[in-house]
Design an enzyme around this catalytic site. Structure first.
Site, PDB file in Angstrom:
ATOM      1  N   HIS A 199     -11.069  15.298   5.061  1.00  0.00           N
ATOM      2  CA  HIS A 199     -10.886  14.780   5.142  1.00  0.00           C
ATOM      3  C   HIS A 199     -10.294  14.322   3.399  1.00  0.00           C
ATOM      4  CE1 HIS A 199      -9.046  10.597   5.633  1.00  0.00           C
ATOM      5  NE2 HIS A 199     -10.441  10.675   4.336  1.00  0.00           N
ATOM      6  N   GLU A 200     -11.650  14.176   2.554  1.00  0.00           N
ATOM      7  CA  GLU A 200     -11.783  13.882   1.199  1.00  0.00           C
ATOM      8  C   GLU A 200     -10.330  14.973   0.383  1.00  0.00           C
ATOM      9  OE1 GLU A 200     -12.108  11.040  -0.189  1.00  0.00           O
ATOM     10  OE2 GLU A 200     -12.443  10.537   2.029  1.00  0.00           O
ATOM     11  N   GLN A 208     -20.427   5.407  -3.537  1.00  0.00           N
ATOM     12  CA  GLN A 208     -20.749   4.422  -1.959  1.00  0.00           C
ATOM     13  C   GLN A 208     -22.159   3.903  -2.281  1.00  0.00           C
ATOM     14  OE1 GLN A 208     -20.564   6.331   1.904  1.00  0.00           O
ATOM     15  NE2 GLN A 208     -18.693   4.660   1.363  1.00  0.00           N
ATOM     16  N   PHE A 238     -15.547  14.331   7.039  1.00  0.00           N
ATOM     17  CA  PHE A 238     -15.055  13.823   5.584  1.00  0.00           C
ATOM     18  C   PHE A 238     -14.983  14.408   4.669  1.00  0.00           C
ATOM     19  CE2 PHE A 238     -18.171  11.237   2.885  1.00  0.00           C
ATOM     20  CZ  PHE A 238     -17.061   9.912   2.350  1.00  0.00           C
ATOM     21  N   HIS A 240     -18.404   8.628  -2.482  1.00  0.00           N
ATOM     22  CA  HIS A 240     -17.458   8.815  -1.438  1.00  0.00           C
ATOM     23  C   HIS A 240     -15.440   9.441  -1.965  1.00  0.00           C
ATOM     24  CE1 HIS A 240     -14.022   5.790   1.102  1.00  0.00           C
ATOM     25  NE2 HIS A 240     -13.900   7.581   0.993  1.00  0.00           N
ATOM     26  N   LYS A 278      -7.225  14.935   2.044  1.00  0.00           N
ATOM     27  CA  LYS A 278      -6.285  14.348   1.417  1.00  0.00           C
ATOM     28  C   LYS A 278      -5.802  13.402   0.111  1.00  0.00           C
ATOM     29  CE  LYS A 278      -5.831   8.595   1.949  1.00  0.00           C
ATOM     30  NZ  LYS A 278      -6.198   7.670   2.788  1.00  0.00           N
ATOM     31  N   HIS A 279      -7.130  13.515  -0.797  1.00  0.00           N
ATOM     32  CA  HIS A 279      -7.488  13.449  -2.418  1.00  0.00           C
ATOM     33  C   HIS A 279      -7.053  14.705  -3.347  1.00  0.00           C
ATOM     34  CE1 HIS A 279      -7.316   9.063  -0.756  1.00  0.00           C
ATOM     35  NE2 HIS A 279      -8.748   9.766   0.053  1.00  0.00           N
TER      36      HIS A 279
END
Ligand code: AMP
Ligand code: AMP
Length: 230
Positions: free
Chosen positions: A117-118, A37, A114, A64, A121-122
């Protein structure tokens, strides 16, 4: 004689089922998107941004995420509620993460929200290949393998607020990495399309860049895109 033959067939079938299940367990996604990003474009929007509590990030592409994806374009998410983000597992990577994976969301944060979350989620969808430490370490290593800003600079593409053709940006990255990227744009406050994120594809072992099996179907960039300063 006949029962012996049938027994052998059953054994072969069982062996095959076992083999298939091992294969499936080892690989429950098809490839990764590695997404970088440009912070100047995250910030140059109506929503704006907030620098991390640790200070303004370097004027470089930031990570990102590293996102498991399927060849049909869909992707798994939030795969393991039993593997919450645990910052103690990546304490050795913290300074590198602050530098290479900066949070820009408001209000200012230290990155944990952040990164958490990464991972949740992933990252949890690639646990069959990478544990939490390996997930973050791998993304950092991948970033070190490609010097995007340098690749663009070599082609005369610099974050000076002017516009460049989408094709020239793709070509510069292909020239440097060997692979054609997907470019995602966002819009600044005046509605100009700008270079926001660059997607490269990585194999399931997370060690080699590959040609993307499928590109994301997102917003279009327009043929000329702005590269804002940061
Ligand atoms: P994802 O859910 O991984 O597809 O990423 C999208 C989410 O990440 C959105 O909520 C974005 O606002 C957020 N995001 C993207 N870039 C950053 C960044 N540099 N810092 C903090 N949040 C971000
Ligand atoms: P189109 O604008 O859909 O006719 O696309 C022309 C070519 O550029 C096709 O090969 C597309 O796959 C490619 N392309 C279009 N938009 C992007 C983008 N944002 N990033 C990378 N390639 C793109």
């Amino acid at each position: 004689m006949e029962s012996k033959r049938q027994f052998s067939i059953i054994l072969i079938k069982l062996f095959f089922i076992q083999y298939l299940s091992v294969l499936c367990a080892a690989r429950n996604f098809d490839f990764f998107y590695f997404v970088l990003q440009w912070p100047g474009s995250y910030c140059d929007t109506a929503k704006s941004c907030c620098y991390p509590t640790t200070g303004k990030p370097a004027a470089d592409f930031g990570i990102h995420g590293l996102w498991p994806n399927y060849n049909d374009g869909s992707y798994p998410s939030n795969c393991d509620p039993n593997a919450p983000f645990d910052q103690s597992q990546i304490s050795d990577l913290r300074s590198s993460m602050q530098k290479n994976w900066p949070t820009l969301a408001c209000p200012s944060g230290n990155g944990i929200t952040f990164w958490s979350h990464e991972w949740e989620k992933h990252g949890t969808c690639s646990e069959s290949v990478l544990n939490q430490h390996q997930y973050f370490q791998t993304a950092l290593n991948l970033k070190n393998q490609i010097h995007l800003l340098q690749a663009l600079r070599t082609a005369g593409i610099v974050p000076d607020g002017s516009s460049y053709s989408l094709e020239s940006i793709k070509d510069a990255i292909k020239e440097a990495s060997g692979f054609s990227p997907w470019i995602e744009c966002n819009v600044d406050e005046s509605g100009n399309s700008q270079l926001y994120q660059i997607y490269l594809c990585v194999d399931t072992s997370a060690s080699n860049f590959i040609n993307c099996p499928v590109f994301p179907n997102g917003k279009k960039c327009g043929s000329q895109i702005e590269f804002p300063p940061f």
